[in-house]
Design a protein around this motif. Structure first.
Motif, PDB file in Angstrom:
ATOM      1  N   ALA A  10       0.818  -1.210   0.000  1.00 27.15           N
ATOM      2  CA  ALA A  10       0.000   0.000   0.000  1.00 27.15           C
ATOM      3  C   ALA A  10       0.857   1.267   0.000  1.00 27.15           C
ATOM      4  O   ALA A  10       0.410   2.329   0.409  1.00 27.15           O
ATOM      5  CB  ALA A  10      -0.942   0.002   1.204  1.00 27.15           C
ATOM      6  N   ALA A  14       0.430   7.467  -5.602  1.00 23.53           N
ATOM      7  CA  ALA A  14      -0.941   7.618  -6.126  1.00 23.53           C
ATOM      8  C   ALA A  14      -1.123   8.927  -6.885  1.00 23.53           C
ATOM      9  O   ALA A  14      -2.141   9.602  -6.737  1.00 23.53           O
ATOM     10  CB  ALA A  14      -1.947   7.508  -4.983  1.00 23.53           C
ATOM     11  N   ARG A  16      -1.731   9.443 -10.043  1.00 25.13           N
ATOM     12  CA  ARG A  16      -2.861   9.434 -10.994  1.00 25.13           C
ATOM     13  C   ARG A  16      -4.196   9.585 -10.276  1.00 25.13           C
ATOM     14  O   ARG A  16      -5.193   9.963 -10.861  1.00 25.13           O
ATOM     15  CB  ARG A  16      -2.839   8.127 -11.811  1.00 25.13           C
ATOM     16  N   LYS A  22      -4.168   5.395  -1.948  1.00 25.95           N
ATOM     17  CA  LYS A  22      -5.176   4.762  -2.806  1.00 25.95           C
ATOM     18  C   LYS A  22      -5.996   3.749  -2.023  1.00 25.95           C
ATOM     19  O   LYS A  22      -7.192   3.601  -2.229  1.00 25.95           O
ATOM     20  CB  LYS A  22      -4.481   4.039  -3.971  1.00 25.95           C
ATOM     21  N   PRO A  74      12.276   3.810  -4.636  1.00 29.42           N
ATOM     22  CA  PRO A  74      10.904   3.873  -5.122  1.00 29.42           C
ATOM     23  C   PRO A  74      10.425   2.527  -5.668  1.00 29.42           C
ATOM     24  O   PRO A  74      11.232   1.720  -6.132  1.00 29.42           O
ATOM     25  CB  PRO A  74      10.985   4.904  -6.252  1.00 29.42           C
ATOM     26  N   GLY A  75       9.138   2.303  -5.589  1.00 23.71           N
ATOM     27  CA  GLY A  75       8.560   1.113  -6.199  1.00 23.71           C
ATOM     28  C   GLY A  75       8.263   0.024  -5.207  1.00 23.71           C
ATOM     29  O   GLY A  75       8.755   0.021  -4.076  1.00 23.71           O
ATOM     30  N   PRO A  76       7.434  -0.915  -5.640  1.00 27.33           N
ATOM     31  CA  PRO A  76       6.939  -1.942  -4.722  1.00 27.33           C
ATOM     32  C   PRO A  76       7.963  -2.957  -4.245  1.00 27.33           C
ATOM     33  O   PRO A  76       7.735  -3.643  -3.257  1.00 27.33           O
ATOM     34  CB  PRO A  76       5.834  -2.627  -5.535  1.00 27.33           C
ATOM     35  N   ALA A  99      -1.507  -6.135  -4.161  1.00 23.50           N
ATOM     36  CA  ALA A  99      -1.524  -4.672  -4.217  1.00 23.50           C
ATOM     37  C   ALA A  99      -2.818  -4.144  -3.612  1.00 23.50           C
ATOM     38  O   ALA A  99      -3.902  -4.704  -3.824  1.00 23.50           O
ATOM     39  CB  ALA A  99      -1.383  -4.206  -5.660  1.00 23.50           C
ATOM     40  N   ASP A 101      -4.501  -1.706  -4.399  1.00 28.59           N
ATOM     41  CA  ASP A 101      -5.415  -1.035  -5.344  1.00 28.59           C
ATOM     42  C   ASP A 101      -6.139  -2.007  -6.266  1.00 28.59           C
ATOM     43  O   ASP A 101      -6.669  -1.614  -7.296  1.00 28.59           O
ATOM     44  CB  ASP A 101      -4.637   0.000  -6.173  1.00 28.59           C
ATOM     45  N   THR A 139       3.329  -7.287  -8.460  1.00 27.10           N
ATOM     46  CA  THR A 139       2.924  -7.017  -7.073  1.00 27.10           C
ATOM     47  C   THR A 139       2.143  -8.192  -6.492  1.00 27.10           C
ATOM     48  O   THR A 139       1.826  -8.189  -5.298  1.00 27.10           O
ATOM     49  CB  THR A 139       2.096  -5.723  -6.969  1.00 27.10           C
ATOM     50  N   ASN A 188      -6.377   3.072 -10.484  1.00 30.48           N
ATOM     51  CA  ASN A 188      -5.323   4.092 -10.515  1.00 30.48           C
ATOM     52  C   ASN A 188      -5.868   5.503 -10.559  1.00 30.48           C
ATOM     53  O   ASN A 188      -5.182   6.440 -10.146  1.00 30.48           O
ATOM     54  CB  ASN A 188      -4.427   3.880 -11.744  1.00 30.48           C
TER      55      ASN A 188
END
Ligand SMILES: Nc1nc2c(ncn2[C@@H]2O[C@H](COP(=O)(O)OP(=O)(O)OP(=O)(O)O)[C@@H](O)[C@H]2O)c(=O)[nH]1
Length: 203
Positions: A10, A14, A16, A22, A74-76, A99, A101, A139, A188
């Motif tokens: 999580a 976010a 977008r 999100k 950065p990133g999952p 994920a 989302d 993810t 998204n």
């Protein structure tokens, strides 16, 4: 083998969606993370949420909130590593990630990932896109705790793309059906919230 633990990814910005979390957005009268908890809970042992920043904002779910262990990555993948570090502390051997989302992911995700795992115990979910081409969903994966120091070293060395690392470890692939819609449809944008609500009855 005992059931893997579950980690809900999580983190992220976010952008977008206009910022914020999100996972706290409402879809069908409930927060996205509620939908994910409902799907993942029966498929794993204990669960945790991974996110950056103040963990208190996500405490209402009653789950441990684990921050990324590597700052500024950065990133999952950093979230996967944080989940593995948490699972190691619980004495677990593997985690299943989902994920925050993605409200409709398969109810047999964990079982199918375990059935298709490669020799290292790694596996990623995949599904065909609208052209029929199979796309991986990094993810959604099964991640062995034994690989966490290897992942940490790769991230520290600058790794950004999940599949480079998973391919290097012979990860398996569990391919899920995309009909009547892709179960890995993720939210998204504000328009995606409306689309998810329209799909809610079919899921
Ligand atoms: N722990 C962690 N998870 C992340 C990070 N970035 C993205 N994620 C997770 O990865 C998944 C996919 O995220 P994206 O939609 O690609 O990225 P996002 O930052 O959430 O959204 P955008 O800014 O709109 O791209 C979601 O489950 C996010 O929670 C990060 O920096 N750290």
């Amino acid at each position: 083998m005992s059931a893997p633990l579950g980690v809900i990814l999580a983190g992220g910005r976010a952008t977008r969606m206009g910022g914020g979390d999100k996972g706290l957005r409402m879809v069908g009268g409930r927060r996205l993370i509620d939908h994910v908890i409902d799907r993942l809970g029966p498929q794993c042992g204990a669960m945790a949420i991974n996110a950056n920043g103040d963990p208190a904002r996500l405490s209402e779910f009653g789950l441990p909130v684990v921050a990324d262990s590597l700052a500024d990555h950065p990133g999952p993948l950093a979230g996967v590593l944080a989940g593995l570090d948490w699972a190691a502390g619980q004495g677990a051997t593997a985690i299943v990630t989902a994920a925050a989302d993605t409200p409709f992911f398969p109810k047999d995700l964990g079982a199918r990932l375990m059935a298709s795992a490669g020799p290292s115990g790694l596996c990623l979910a995949a599904s065909p896109d609208e052209t029929g081409r199979v796309q991986r969903h990094p993810t959604f994966g099964l991640w062995p705790v034994a690989l966490r120091d290897d992942l940490r070293a790769a991230l520290t060395a600058g790794l950004r793309k999940i599949v480079i690392w998973t391919d290097g470890h012979g990860a398996g692939q569990a391919v899920f059906d995309s009909t009547p819609f892709d179960p890995f449809f993720n939210v998204n944008t504000p328009e995606d919230i409306a689309a998810a609500e329209a799909l809610m009855g079919a899921a």
